[in-house]
Enzyme design. Structure first.
Site, PDB file in Angstrom:
ATOM      1  N   TYR A 174       0.831  -1.201   0.000  1.00  0.00           N
ATOM      2  CA  TYR A 174       0.000   0.000   0.000  1.00  0.00           C
ATOM      3  C   TYR A 174       0.865   1.250   0.000  1.00  0.00           C
ATOM      4  O   TYR A 174       1.884   1.327   0.679  1.00  0.00           O
ATOM      5  CB  TYR A 174      -0.909   0.023   1.236  1.00  0.00           C
ATOM      6  CG  TYR A 174      -1.547   1.370   1.437  1.00  0.00           C
ATOM      7  CD1 TYR A 174      -2.654   1.735   0.697  1.00  0.00           C
ATOM      8  CD2 TYR A 174      -1.003   2.305   2.312  1.00  0.00           C
ATOM      9  CE1 TYR A 174      -3.218   2.990   0.837  1.00  0.00           C
ATOM     10  CE2 TYR A 174      -1.557   3.559   2.460  1.00  0.00           C
ATOM     11  CZ  TYR A 174      -2.664   3.896   1.716  1.00  0.00           C
ATOM     12  OH  TYR A 174      -3.214   5.143   1.852  1.00  0.00           O
TER      13      TYR A 174
ATOM     14  N   TRP B  25       0.872   5.680  -1.801  1.00  0.00           N
ATOM     15  CA  TRP B  25       0.375   6.565  -2.847  1.00  0.00           C
ATOM     16  C   TRP B  25       1.016   6.118  -4.152  1.00  0.00           C
ATOM     17  O   TRP B  25       2.166   6.418  -4.415  1.00  0.00           O
ATOM     18  CB  TRP B  25       0.719   8.021  -2.526  1.00  0.00           C
ATOM     19  CG  TRP B  25      -0.387   8.701  -1.821  1.00  0.00           C
ATOM     20  CD1 TRP B  25      -0.826   8.447  -0.554  1.00  0.00           C
ATOM     21  CD2 TRP B  25      -1.228   9.722  -2.341  1.00  0.00           C
ATOM     22  NE1 TRP B  25      -1.879   9.261  -0.257  1.00  0.00           N
ATOM     23  CE2 TRP B  25      -2.148  10.054  -1.330  1.00  0.00           C
ATOM     24  CE3 TRP B  25      -1.298  10.395  -3.563  1.00  0.00           C
ATOM     25  CZ2 TRP B  25      -3.128  11.027  -1.509  1.00  0.00           C
ATOM     26  CZ3 TRP B  25      -2.258  11.364  -3.728  1.00  0.00           C
ATOM     27  CH2 TRP B  25      -3.164  11.670  -2.721  1.00  0.00           C
TER      28      TRP B  25
END
Length: 828
Positions: free
Chosen positions: A156, A158
């Site tokens: 996980y 951005w």
């Protein structure tokens, strides 16, 4: 000296160097004139110079290249608030923190099973062939021995802007094709909210379009920024920011209407918008909302008709609110003691909200705490009591601060993207991919690694942690993002193999066994759109320079690994980079044609070196969230069991959780301003940084704009500083039972007394990793100090804003910050 100048001066470069309020109002232009025009004309003057149009999370960019090196970058749009994040492409491509070559930890290479050497072992440079051999062999042997549940590829973070080069999606695609993996549920941004909101509103809510800003400008009398800092967070988007959200906030400011900012610190948005700042103790927003709600009821200002027609369970909540269930009325005086907001102010807020068309713009920081589910549930309850949900300019919104939410959605086409499932739907969002049934909540990564086989409660179900033997991370920086870093380090020592694809020597890369050098987005071709919700532009993300050193794109890395696994054709589908991009663009082209919108064909779009911009319809400008529900709740019901707003949820109540009841309620956190100790008397809050996107760009020259003596700044109230003999600019040690960090003191009255703030995303830089259980972080990563504890049994979200600390002046010689330099290595 003006008040603004005094505040900025007292906070050193922290706000002083930001461009807020300092730029000329040049207007917003959706075209390639203006800044990029000047870049092009500049580049035309010199031999060997060119300007390339690309994009990143922080917006569309014109990048000037001279003889193969980036020399300058800026926005291709004219904006009234410059975005410094757009000016450091050169640092990203050529900075000293780049991972240049495939690297392996010496202990792993030599067969040493001691995983506690991670983070301080010697690095060895190896060839790509050797790296691929090691990664393929490690994954295959683990999968053969333990099955898919032995491989963790949560990854996980951005993601990289772009339709093709999304690291997490490509990793999952490779993993799905080669036998499966363990993934994660949820994210760090909205871990609690995205689980509670479907129970309350029948939708995830936090990643959805908001009432149009055009409506807000016309109809809202008051906007309330509750735990939100849009002037910081709107500099970025999940796709690419066009900063229109910032322009709309600026327009609202110019109307002279009221803007109220409810946060522990007087943030950049409060400064720029000249907002009325209501200082509140971190972690106490629910108590404050209850105090306002109680005032509405006691003064007969709550909207009984709305509550009766559009909600269920209000009567049960009101019994709690009035103290009939626990002999404690949640009145303004009660709320004042907890929140730090005076009772008279609480009563005034109730009067103002109820007598004006009010838009409650909720941020996400207030749900990143213990019992974080309660904050957004209570915000929706308060908005329901005001009765303005579904009216123009009223109600609540949970994404005005994120990815330009509320900017009207344009009519055009949407580019496709690669899927984690080969042959699957190319329109899938990477953060919604849930490709593994063995997944667990993201915020429980350390717990899962340390306690295989443990069972936890989650949203009415039980989850049993798998026994993870291999971690593969591509995109993201969990050693900085995750709470309680020292526990995370211990957890990171459990697997047999950790592989990381990275552009930079992040703290996460330094804790790996094998590090593969990945290209930045400026070293490959891609496509993206702007605004997430507005979908106003399609940006070409053109390759600016050739891949640096020996870096490869994530796509090429996983294509090679897929080849070793015998699934290369399925991974690539026989397509080149440009083949994929043409297909993704064609998806938008076909959709635009159906919408009777003209777009250039791909070849023309790519050669013109500029965005495709779509127009916004009058209907989109007038869109009001929940208007259809308000107009006819029978024909347009919500997705809840009742079809209405569930102030009381029978589904949640039947889960019988002790930390999340059937209606929103105040539950005292284990650590907050009202529950401090002599050893840790100050509350800690970890807001979003202005000069970074989480931990991205921390390695760039932007650090010079905010660090204090080369350390991450800590905001401390002048009285708290004076009591400790701390002066502005001092290096301080911040510590508690979980760890210790150095930081640079910014003494100010722009934070509520009794609370200190260190912005999240500062890189972890331990002084003596491997020699101490709680090494000193030399730079100032706040998650060294935060609790690794789920929000509740319902969502198991992350809770960094539930922490207490002590601060003291640091004496002696401060150790050198080294995390932003390339580590030493030897040649194999």
């Amino acid at each position: 000296m003006s008040k603004q100048e005094k505040i900025n001066n007292s906070r050193r470069g922290f706000l002083k160097n930001s461009s807020l309020g300092l730029a000329a109002s040049t207007g917003f232009a959706t075209g390639t004139t203006g800044v990029v025009g000047s870049l092009v004309s500049t580049s035309a003057k010199a031999e060997g110079m060119k300007t390339v149009v690309t994009a990143a999370h922080w917006g569309p960019l014109g990048v000037v290249v001279e003889n193969g090196k980036v020399v300058k970058s800026d926005s291709i749009f004219e904006v009234s608030v410059p975005n410094e994040l757009q000016h450091v492409v050169a640092d990203q491509v050529h900075g000293e923190a780049r991972v240049k070559y495939p690297m392996v930890r010496r202990g792993y290479l030599e067969g040493n099973k001691d995983t506690t050497l991670r983070g301080h072992d010697e690095w060895v440079r190896i060839s790509w062939d050797k790296a691929f051999e090691l990664v393929h062999g490690g994954i295959k042997s683990a999968r053969d021995a333990y099955g898919a549940t032995g491989i963790f590829a949560g990854s996980y973070g951005w993601y990289s802007s772009g339709s093709l080069h999304a690291a997490r999606t490509l990793l999952h695609r490779y993993m799905n094709l080669t036998g499966g993996f363990v993934g994660v549920k949820g994210d760090y941004s909205t871990g609690a909210a995205q689980v509670i909101m479907p129970h309350v509103l029948g939708t995830i809510e936090v990643y959805e379009q908001q009432t149009s800003w055009e409506v807000v400008l016309e109809s809202s009398d008051i906007i309330v920024l509750w735990s939100a800092n849009p002037l910081t967070t709107l500099r970025n988007a999940w796709t690419s920011s066009d900063q229109q959200g910032i322009e709309y906030f600026k327009k609202f400011k110019e109307t002279g209407k009221r803007i109220i900012c409810i946060t522990p610190e007087r943030n950049e948005s409060a400064e720029f918008l000249n907002a009325e700042w209501v200082p509140v103790n971190t972690g106490t927003d629910v108590a404050l909302m209850l105090g306002i709600a109680h005032t509405l009821v006691s003064e007969g200002k709550h909207d009984k008709a709305f509550l009766q027609k559009y909600t269920v369970g209000y009567d049960k909540f009101e019994e709690y609110l009035l103290g009939k269930t626990d002999n404690q009325a949640k009145d303004a005086e009660w709320a004042a003691k907890i929140s730090g907001v005076p009772a008279d102010k609480i009563k005034q807020l109730a009067a103002d909200f109820s007598s004006n068309r009010t838009m409650l713009m909720g941020g996400w920081g207030m749900q990143r705490q213990r019992h974080g589910e309660q904050t957004h549930w209570m915000l929706v309850t308060l908005a329901s009591m005001l009765g303005q949900i579904g009216l123009p300019g009223g109600g609540f919104g949970l994404s005005y601060h994120y990815a330009n939410g509320g900017v009207p959605t344009a009519t055009g086409g949407i580019v496709g993207s690669i899927s984690a499932n080969a042959g699957g739907d190319v329109g899938e969002k990477t953060w919604l991919d849930d490709t593994s049934k063995a997944s667990f909540p993201l915020a429980r990564i350390s717990d899962a690694l340390l306690n295989p086989g443990k069972t936890i409660q989650y949203n009415g179900t039980e989850i049993t942690y798998p026994d993870i033997k291999v971690i593969y991370w591509a995109g993201g920086n969990p050693l900085v993002h995750h709470q309680d870093t020292n526990t995370m380090v211990k957890a990171w020592q459990k697997p047999e193999l950790i592989v990381v694809n990275e552009c930079y020597w992040t703290p996460t890369a330094r804790m790996a066994d094998i590090v593969l050098p990945a290209t930045t987005s400026y070293e490959r071709n891609d496509l993206t759109m702007s605004g997430d919700y507005s979908m106003m532009n399609i940006f070409p993300m053109k390759q600016v320079v050739e891949p640096q050193f020996e870096a490869k794109s994530d796509y090429d890395i996983f294509a090679e690994l897929s080849k070793l696994a015998g699934v290369a054709e399925k991974f690539t589908e026989g397509k080149s980079e440009m083949d994929w991009l043409k297909g993704f663009y064609q998806s938008a082209f076909d959709a635009a044609r159906k919408n009777r919108v003209i777009m250039p064909n791909f070849d023309k779009f790519w050669s013109e070196n500029k965005p495709v911009t779509f127009k916004v319809s009058e209907k989109a400008k007038k869109w009001v969230r929940y208007e259809e529900f308000r107009n006819d709740p029978l024909l347009s019901p919500l997705g809840t069991p009742s079809g209405k707003i569930e102030i009381y949820s029978d589904v949640i109540a039947k889960m019988n959780y002790d930390d999340c009841k059937g209606y929103p309620s105040w539950m005292e956190p284990e650590e907050y301003a009202g529950n401090t100790t002599a050893e840790a008397p100050l509350a800690l809050v970890t807001p979003h940084p202005y000069y970074r996107l989480h931990s991205q760009l921390a390695h760039t020259s932007l650090r010079s704009k905010y660090t204090v003596k080369d350390r991450e700044p800590i905001l401390i109230h002048k009285d708290d500083a004076a009591a400790r003999g701390i002066a502005d600019g001092d290096i301080v040690r911040v510590f508690n039972g979980r760890g210790q960090v150095l930081a640079g003191a910014v003494v100010t009255d722009g934070i509520i007394k009794g609370t200190v703030a260190i912005h999240e995303g500062a890189w972890y830089d331990p002084a003596d990793l491997g020699q101490s259980e709680k090494p000193l972080c030399k730079f100032g990563c706040p998650n060294v100090l935060t609790r690794d504890e789920g929000t509740s049994k319902l969502a198991q979200g992350n809770s960094p804003n539930t922490a207490i600390v002590q601060v003291e002046k640091f004496t002696g010689e401060a150790p050198e910050v080294t995390v932003f330099s390339e580590p030493k290595y030897t040649q194999a």
